[in-house]
Enzyme design. Structure first.
Site, PDB file in Angstrom:
ATOM      1  N   LYS A   1       0.832  -1.201   0.000  1.00  0.00           N
ATOM      2  CA  LYS A   1       0.000   0.000   0.000  1.00  0.00           C
ATOM      3  C   LYS A   1       0.868   1.254   0.000  1.00  0.00           C
ATOM      4  O   LYS A   1       0.667   2.171  -0.801  1.00  0.00           O
ATOM      5  CB  LYS A   1      -0.914  -0.033   1.242  1.00  0.00           C
ATOM      6  CG  LYS A   1      -2.078   0.907   1.164  1.00  0.00           C
ATOM      7  CD  LYS A   1      -2.958   0.770   2.421  1.00  0.00           C
ATOM      8  CE  LYS A   1      -3.723  -0.550   2.406  1.00  0.00           C
ATOM      9  NZ  LYS A   1      -4.440  -0.816   3.668  1.00  0.00           N
TER      10      LYS A   1
ATOM     11  N   ARG B   1      -3.208   2.986   8.606  1.00  0.00           N
ATOM     12  CA  ARG B   1      -3.523   1.664   8.024  1.00  0.00           C
ATOM     13  C   ARG B   1      -2.265   0.800   8.001  1.00  0.00           C
ATOM     14  O   ARG B   1      -1.172   1.293   7.764  1.00  0.00           O
ATOM     15  CB  ARG B   1      -3.994   1.810   6.571  1.00  0.00           C
ATOM     16  CG  ARG B   1      -5.365   2.366   6.366  1.00  0.00           C
ATOM     17  CD  ARG B   1      -5.675   2.374   4.871  1.00  0.00           C
ATOM     18  NE  ARG B   1      -7.012   2.866   4.592  1.00  0.00           N
ATOM     19  CZ  ARG B   1      -7.314   4.139   4.342  1.00  0.00           C
ATOM     20  NH1 ARG B   1      -6.369   5.065   4.357  1.00  0.00           N
ATOM     21  NH2 ARG B   1      -8.568   4.487   4.091  1.00  0.00           N
TER      22      ARG B   1
ATOM     23  N   GLY C   1      -6.305 -10.280   8.532  1.00  0.00           N
ATOM     24  CA  GLY C   1      -5.885 -10.653   9.879  1.00  0.00           C
ATOM     25  C   GLY C   1      -5.094  -9.547  10.532  1.00  0.00           C
ATOM     26  O   GLY C   1      -4.872  -9.553  11.737  1.00  0.00           O
TER      27      GLY C   1
ATOM     28  N   MET D   1      -4.267  -5.411  11.489  1.00  0.00           N
ATOM     29  CA  MET D   1      -5.095  -4.385  12.078  1.00  0.00           C
ATOM     30  C   MET D   1      -5.916  -3.644  11.024  1.00  0.00           C
ATOM     31  O   MET D   1      -5.434  -3.344   9.943  1.00  0.00           O
ATOM     32  CB  MET D   1      -4.234  -3.374  12.823  1.00  0.00           C
ATOM     33  CG  MET D   1      -5.054  -2.597  13.821  1.00  0.00           C
ATOM     34  SD  MET D   1      -4.218  -1.126  14.357  1.00  0.00           S
ATOM     35  CE  MET D   1      -4.489  -0.074  12.942  1.00  0.00           C
TER      36      MET D   1
ATOM     37  N   ARG E   1      -3.801  -1.157  -6.511  1.00  0.00           N
ATOM     38  CA  ARG E   1      -2.976  -2.375  -6.457  1.00  0.00           C
ATOM     39  C   ARG E   1      -3.401  -3.271  -7.618  1.00  0.00           C
ATOM     40  O   ARG E   1      -4.491  -3.095  -8.169  1.00  0.00           O
ATOM     41  CB  ARG E   1      -3.167  -3.115  -5.133  1.00  0.00           C
ATOM     42  CG  ARG E   1      -4.601  -3.510  -4.861  1.00  0.00           C
ATOM     43  CD  ARG E   1      -4.737  -4.160  -3.497  1.00  0.00           C
ATOM     44  NE  ARG E   1      -6.159  -4.311  -3.157  1.00  0.00           N
ATOM     45  CZ  ARG E   1      -6.596  -4.658  -1.961  1.00  0.00           C
ATOM     46  NH1 ARG E   1      -5.752  -4.861  -0.992  1.00  0.00           N
ATOM     47  NH2 ARG E   1      -7.883  -4.799  -1.730  1.00  0.00           N
TER      48      ARG E   1
ATOM     49  N   HIS F   1      -5.326 -42.416   0.964  1.00  0.00           N
ATOM     50  CA  HIS F   1      -5.095 -43.079  -0.315  1.00  0.00           C
ATOM     51  C   HIS F   1      -6.001 -42.505  -1.395  1.00  0.00           C
ATOM     52  O   HIS F   1      -5.562 -42.150  -2.492  1.00  0.00           O
ATOM     53  CB  HIS F   1      -5.336 -44.585  -0.159  1.00  0.00           C
ATOM     54  CG  HIS F   1      -5.157 -45.353  -1.438  1.00  0.00           C
ATOM     55  ND1 HIS F   1      -6.210 -45.672  -2.269  1.00  0.00           N
ATOM     56  CD2 HIS F   1      -4.051 -45.835  -2.038  1.00  0.00           C
ATOM     57  CE1 HIS F   1      -5.757 -46.336  -3.308  1.00  0.00           C
ATOM     58  NE2 HIS F   1      -4.442 -46.452  -3.194  1.00  0.00           N
TER      59      HIS F   1
ATOM     60  N   SER G   1      17.550 -38.234 -11.980  1.00  0.00           N
ATOM     61  CA  SER G   1      16.231 -37.692 -11.678  1.00  0.00           C
ATOM     62  C   SER G   1      16.194 -37.477 -10.163  1.00  0.00           C
ATOM     63  O   SER G   1      16.333 -38.416  -9.393  1.00  0.00           O
ATOM     64  CB  SER G   1      15.143 -38.663 -12.124  1.00  0.00           C
ATOM     65  OG  SER G   1      13.883 -38.118 -11.822  1.00  0.00           O
TER      66      SER G   1
ATOM     67  N   CYS H   1      11.544 -35.593 -10.280  1.00  0.00           N
ATOM     68  CA  CYS H   1      10.288 -36.314 -10.428  1.00  0.00           C
ATOM     69  C   CYS H   1       9.535 -36.441  -9.117  1.00  0.00           C
ATOM     70  O   CYS H   1       8.629 -37.221  -8.991  1.00  0.00           O
ATOM     71  CB  CYS H   1      10.507 -37.688 -11.057  1.00  0.00           C
ATOM     72  SG  CYS H   1      11.470 -38.804 -10.025  1.00  0.00           S
TER      73      CYS H   1
ATOM     74  N   TYR I   1      14.590 -30.692 -16.935  1.00  0.00           N
ATOM     75  CA  TYR I   1      13.143 -30.867 -16.976  1.00  0.00           C
ATOM     76  C   TYR I   1      12.576 -31.073 -15.587  1.00  0.00           C
ATOM     77  O   TYR I   1      13.312 -31.387 -14.648  1.00  0.00           O
ATOM     78  CB  TYR I   1      12.752 -32.046 -17.880  1.00  0.00           C
ATOM     79  CG  TYR I   1      13.130 -33.392 -17.329  1.00  0.00           C
ATOM     80  CD1 TYR I   1      12.245 -34.101 -16.512  1.00  0.00           C
ATOM     81  CD2 TYR I   1      14.356 -33.968 -17.607  1.00  0.00           C
ATOM     82  CE1 TYR I   1      12.587 -35.335 -15.981  1.00  0.00           C
ATOM     83  CE2 TYR I   1      14.714 -35.198 -17.089  1.00  0.00           C
ATOM     84  CZ  TYR I   1      13.825 -35.869 -16.264  1.00  0.00           C
ATOM     85  OH  TYR I   1      14.173 -37.076 -15.732  1.00  0.00           O
TER      86      TYR I   1
END
Lengths: 876, 876
Positions: B23, B93, B102, B104, B337, B455, B764, B831, B851
């Site tokens: 802000k 603020r 959450g 003030m 914003r 599961h 991997s 992986c 990758y």
């Protein structure tokens, strides 16, 4: 530029052991010293590795260099390899960096064939000697190079001897020997499909290859695995001109030590045979003479040898083990090396050599194998008494030392009997944590089940009590209190004796001799203490262990585990009720019951250690380890806590873990049950303050939080500890100082040690867990594959016995470096089993730890190993 | 030099978000752009951290700087804070780096007291406005700074309104409001024991402190934990001159977006209220007007606002979310914003802005939250149809998407029904590995038990099938095939609908809409593919998953697990017989039975993927995982194998492990049972060769050896693979090429990756296991403490969801670096589940992996995240 694969003896020296092997380097060194050495050359260990790497092929370059070296040897010897008139004969021997059995045996007399044998006969004037040398050569070559069954050759000799009615080989005539040679060659042809090589060059190259190949024969691999010798050392090959000890009564061969290898006495010690080759000494047909006799028989040779021996010892600054040959009245040195010796001899020699100024105290440190000290720390059987001993069974030599006493079949009864002044041997199928006190009270422990890592074995080693484990021949009947060995049934109170160094179990009582910790041992320990940088602490959970370690020279306790105290018979009910408490309030109530007991434990420790530091670790194992597993114990506990058995089982089940090692333990307990950590902190602080007041000692408790992996964990648990400690200080009006530190035993902790160090007064590397997590396997479960790994030669060292420097060691090094970055004042040690392993100690000294902590019986070993480390790491 | 703790708006800019909060930085930026912003200053986030660090104390330096800034603000505004004539009023603020609830709330009208309120009344000519502002200030201050229950203040208003018979607050007179003020002050006195602060400076400092303190209130901590926001960011405080939207009909206040945040339509979107303060809009008493109306009511203001909005969007190159106030005919911007938007809107806006040239394709990547794409990949309920839906229960939103169908209570019946063309919802108490096929066949899965990691939940997410888990309100009776929700009993074949995104369960069938993967989605994916460096592979064990991933743009399979194939109903008997074989010969016999089945599996995969690479991992889990645990299954298997039940149990027990995760698995299996690795290699090679022949595709199998920690392990297992592969090639007369690589998932493997790389064609990184071993806890067991860790804020990120860069990431980085040192040609990927996490992907791009591989439904997310990573890592 071609690489140098071959060194003449005159080109090398003793420092080139890695390249030339031990034997080659020493032959070179002796040559440099001007000693009488039959000349020759060494094909390097690098050549061996290259040969293996090229799928068992000698490179052209290598062959060329061997041939060139042989040419030089011809020139030096004035003979010529393969020559029809004056042939040079050589021996071919393997010689690795570290002496090891299982490698290729010696080949003597190489270079003989139908032509050169005649020349040898002529030149020596001894055709029988020549032909006997020839048949020996074929036999050795056939055996070790061509891998033909020895017995096939022996059968020929036997056949002829039988036919001719001879008793000894020496009766064979020249013609007999010629027949032997022919028949040997026929065997070779039949077995290999090829003629026996007649070209000396071919003989030589094949012999060299055979040595190289023998590096990877199964026996050699097995030996390396067993002795933690790396598989990538390779072996060198020594090619040396032949000298002959069997040229008549003016010749001979022998072996000798510069000092007595059993006692260390400073006197030439050895034996020899006249008119013999080395193999005759080994064969044992004739009994060798003690070396003293040589002084009478050949005084000049003896004097020359004694002088040479002294020269070698002075040069190597260590007791030497030598081989020599007398060739027609001339002394030749065939080998010298530092001699193996018993532990008492090692101490005696080291002390003597320092006292006579031959070596420094620092050098003395490196002359003694640290691990061998273990032999000296335990009672042994009286040698005379042992001769009468009857072995009734044999098991695993699980914990060294000798013990004798009456057998008892329960820990309680063993304890009671010991309290009544009896000598006790505890006999069990297997032991469990509840048996600890009975084990402590006994002179020795025998179990019929379990291996080297069974509870009995591990605990006994920790205590220094002798133990023979897994004696499967003995049937233990705990209900009827009998043990049966063969036909004999032993009852409670009968005497037996056990030797945890050999695994033997004896009938009846055998006199034991207490260890001698003063004399040479004390001298060496004092010197070690002057030299070492690392402090030596001990892992001890009981006053008894603490006292034992103090006696062995421990400077503090690096790890006092508190969980063993929880298993105490009187406490375990309260511990279990505490664990199964439905809420924090109830738990705190039971913790209050436990607190005075824990305080007494710690007071006992502080009373013994006084101002010496004690690092006390907060509770580490998962709580389910304290819960009963036996049906009747579960029932009892359920009754006790007013639950049904089903409820109790459900309660216990709820604490089950899939992977307890990776579960709810260590600092995780201190965070989820801060009341437990608080109780322990209170007990520690109160104990320290009270003992400090009682004794006037300046006690500074060290509280250790285990299994930290995140800074947040340490911060949280530390807060509990500090709040409690400050509370106790206030209550007691004490201004005692204390330290809070952590174990580094989770890989992540080592990786972020700089951040963790900001909140820690000390680090203790828990290399047992660190090894398990870094390798990703637990010791409990590795049994299913680790034996196969060892057989396959995967390990250069067993990572649980000696720290894996390549992997786990990297994390330790990182942890030390980062730890110092994060906190300049931090104090660091190690408290895993590696703390008592000499190789690991050298590593810990190098990476800059302040101390190592090991079990009490490892303390003297660690003191010496730390001194060795200081010496070696200064050299590096 | 004192530190700068306070910045005037004119001193900051948008890049200082970390210091000034979002802000504050945007207010500064708007000031720089010359936009009409009520001036003020920002106390920095660093000041907040300093405050917390100093045990909640504002340093003198800080107080001084705030006072100086207030002096400057007096000068800028021409008013004076606390002045009796022309008082400056301010709002206070909070404003953190990342917007978060959450914290003030706002305090307006700060600076009012009994003196300044009179001045305000006089100056505005509106005493009612002045006294209303005053009572609002006390109310807000009392609530948020002094933590007094709001209801106490509301009760005063209600009391007076009731007494006077008013309906609305607006009917309160000046005198009423004065009474309110008095009574409010009395409440403050009573609740805090102190007078309401009348000094404006005191009011200000207390408000600043309240903001700082609110950073660590429980709600804020919980939000940060949930959203993986670090706890050490701190919040800034913005102090801004008041403007008033409630000064009459020439005033007002509103909020607007530069584009429609739901659809992305490029049109100003918002609402406003005339004569109101911000809180009135929120209170919802009056209905705000759409922003279009402002064009008619105040055309000049509208034009000025529209122009400002455009200017801001052009400046920030992103859709803006703005707050404004009209104070007596003058427009003021209070905040701007980047606006939150739905996933479809994000795509639309990004595509539009690229197309009109406002941003580049690279910038477009960073305008879309990668994780939000998940919403677009699953079926959703038709919005109209959903309005009629009746919710019958609610459970955990375990796997996103909507599904409708007939309920079946067993996997077999579900499968059969699906094969008959029915839409199916599988309903179970909980699922197990045997249910896999039935789960695959269903449109959705509902379980009455189990959590987000049950599961059912894990497998469903992997499959992309919607799942609502742990619906405890529903009673599932599998025996009688009914489920009961409230009073209603559903039988097999009855319709239900489930929403795995919300966790809701609906009665009957609700129309679903298939996901739209072309259009904007397709455009963005194409651009992402142009930009990213990382290749995206998928983790897939079945042709179905492979096809799904291909549809989502996967470029290969990074992990094909073979163990899932073993669980197939038809095979598990052979698998079990194989495992329990008494010797290698018997085992090989059963492996021969399994081989054709495995081959068919792999053929199925190759037929779909063709030339795209598939990395197939050899068997990984410990063998006991395949053995039966239920009594009846054990009996059946015993009968089958001709053993007694006791023998079978003993057999199964012998495979028990204490810590299966650290046990006999991975490469350890390939070494101790090379015949299993050989069978799998054979199946892979035969499948590849056959599919290559059938399709003409150039297939190059990649065989992956898991859990390697030592070079020796890889060498040994690789030899088995290569020998078998070469054998198959010879048999088939094929010259197919193949790769052999390994997983890096053991800490030690990362530490010695240079040596391992010498024997590996690819790495991997298995970051799941690597995370568990590096932290030293298993996911299965961490449940007992990890929730407490999260509550305590130990984790900045959940290390199983997003890679722990500090610890585990260090090992990955080391592994990559060393791996390239050891083998320049090596190919590397990841992986673990982290392969689908955007933050982790950014890290993997940075450390230089080739990758990432993730579950099929993560593939589009990974494509976008990889593009974002490429953009961000270029900027870095």
């Amino acid at each position: 530029m071609s690489k140098k694969w071959v060194y003449m003896f005159s080109e090398g020296n003793a420092d080139q052991r890695n390249l030339l092997g031990g034997k080659g380097a020493n032959l070179a060194e002796m040559t440099n010293l001007g000693l009488p050495v039959p000349q020759g050359f060494t094909v390097t260990t690098e050549a061996c590795l290259d040969y293996i790497d090229k799928d068992n092929t000698l490179s052209d370059e290598m062959v060329e260099q061997i041939e060139e070296s042989m040419q030089k040897l011809n020139e030096i010897s004035g003979k010529s390899f393969g020559d029809e008139e004056n042939p040079l004969l050589v021996s071919v021997r393997s010689g690795a960096r570290i002496s090891m059995p299982g490698m290729m045996d010696t080949i003597l007399n190489l270079g003989l064939n139908n032509t050169t044998v005649e020349a040898l006969a002529k030149k020596s004037g001894n055709p029988r000697f020549a032909w006997d040398s020839y048949r020996r050569f074929i036999q050795m070559f056939g055996d070790v190079v061509q891998e033909i069954d020895k017995n096939k050759f022996e059968a020929v000799l036997d056949d002829i001897k039988e036919r001719e009615g001879y008793e000894y080989d020496t009766e064979l005539t020249v013609d007999d020997l010629k027949e032997v040679v022919d028949r040997y060659k026929a065997i070779v042809k039949e077995e290999t499909g090829e003629e026996f090589p007649v070209e000396p060059k071919e003989q030589l190259m094949k012999a060299v290859e055979a040595v190289f190949k023998s590096w990877n024969n199964p026996r050699a691999i097995a030996y390396r695995n067993l002795n933690e010798i790396p598989h990538d050392y390779g072996t060198a090959v020594n090619v040396q001109s032949m000298v002959f000890g069997n040229m008549g009564d003016n010749s001979g061969t022998g072996v000798a030590f510069t000092r007595n290898p059993a006692t260390g006495e400073n006197k030439l010690y050895g034996e020899y045979l006249i008119n013999a080759q080395g193999e005759d000494v080994v064969a044992g047909i004739r009994t060798p003479e003690p070396i003293d006799r040589l002084k009478e028989e050949m005084p000049e040779i003896y004097d020359q040898f004694a002088e040479t021996a002294q020269k070698l010892e002075d040069h190597y600054k260590d007791m030497q083990d030598m081989e020599f040959t007398i060739d027609d009245g001339r002394l030749f040195m065939l080998q010298t090396r530092n001699g193996k010796r018993t532990a008492p001899a090692a101490l005696q020699i080291a002390v003597d050599m320092v006292n006579d100024g031959s070596i420094t105290k620092e050098e003395a440190m490196t002359r003694i194998e640290a691990k061998a000290l273990d032999q000296l720390l335990h009672p042994t059987f009286d040698e005379e008494a042992l001769k009468e001993g009857i072995v009734i069974a044999e098991g695993l030599a699980a914990s060294p030392g000798a013990g004798t006493g009456k057998i008892y079949f329960t820990a309680d009864e063993a304890k009671e009997a010991a309290e009544n002044g009896e000598d006790v041997i505890l006999v069990r199928k297997e032991t469990s944590p509840e048996d600890i006190e009975g084990m402590h009270a006994s002179n020795g422990i025998l179990t019929s089940r379990g291996g080297m890592t069974s509870h009995a074995a591990v605990v006994a080693r920790g205590m220094g009590t002798c133990c023979v484990a897994g004696v499967e021949e003995i049937v233990v009947d705990e209900d009827n209190k009998t043990m049966t060995a063969g036909d004999k049934v032993y009852k409670e109170g009968d005497f037996i004796s056990i030797d945890g160094t050999t695994g033997k179990v004896y009938d009846g009582s055998i006199k034991t001799v207490a260890p001698e910790l003063s004399g040479n041992f004390g001298t060496i320990m004092d010197w070690a203490d002057e030299i070492r940088n690392l402090k030596i602490r001990t892992n001890a959970d009981s006053p008894r262990d603490a006292q034992q370690a103090l006696d062995f020279g421990a400077e503090g306790i690096g790890l006092c585990r508190t969980e063993h105290m929880f298993f105490d018979e009187e406490r375990i009910p309260a511990v279990r009720r505490m664990i199964l408490s439905p809420d924090k309030e109830t738990r705190e109530k039971y913790l209050e019951e436990l607190e005075p007991m824990q305080k007494e434990d710690f007071k006992g420790m502080y009373e013994i250690m006084k101002e010496k530091p004690i690092t006390i670790r907060l509770l580490d194992p998962p709580l389910h380890e304290f819960l009963p597993t036996e049906e009747e114990d579960i029932e009892a506990l359920a009754n006790d806590m007013g639950m049904t058995v089903e409820e109790m089982k459900a309660n216990i089940d709820s604490l089950h873990e899939f992977n307890p090692m990776l579960g709810h333990r260590g600092v995780r307990l201190a965070i989820t049950y801060p009341e437990i950590a608080a109780m322990q902190t209170r007990a520690i602080m109160e104990a320290a303050i009270e003992v400090a007041e009682e004794t006037g000692a300046d006690i500074q408790p060290e509280i250790m939080i285990p299994l930290v992996g995140m800074t947040e964990e340490l911060e949280d648990a530390k807060q509990t500890v500090i709040e409690t400690a400050e509370e106790v200080k206030k209550e007691k009006g004490s201004d005692i100082e204390y330290k809070v530190g952590t174990m580094i035993e989770i890989p992540r902790a080592a990786l972020i040690a700089d951040k963790i160090a900001e909140d820690a007064d000390f680090f203790s590397f828990g290399t047992n867990d660190l090894t398990q997590m870094t390798f990703g396997y637990s010791r409990d479960d590795a049994g299913k594959f680790i034996e196969e790994y060892k057989e396959k030669g995967f390990y250069q060292v067993d990572p649980f016995a000696s720290i894996d420097q390549e992997g786990v060691g990297q994390l330790v090094e990182t942890g030390v470096k980062l730890g110092h970055q994060g906190n300049e004042e931090i104090h660091m040690g190690v408290c895993g089993e590696h703390g008592g392993d000499p190789n690991s100690i050298k590593f810990f000294d190098k990476v800059g730890l302040d101390y190592v902590s090991c079990s009490p019986f490892r303390v003297p070993i660690a003191r010496l190993a730390a001194a060795q480390a200081a010496v070696e790491n200064t050299e590096d």
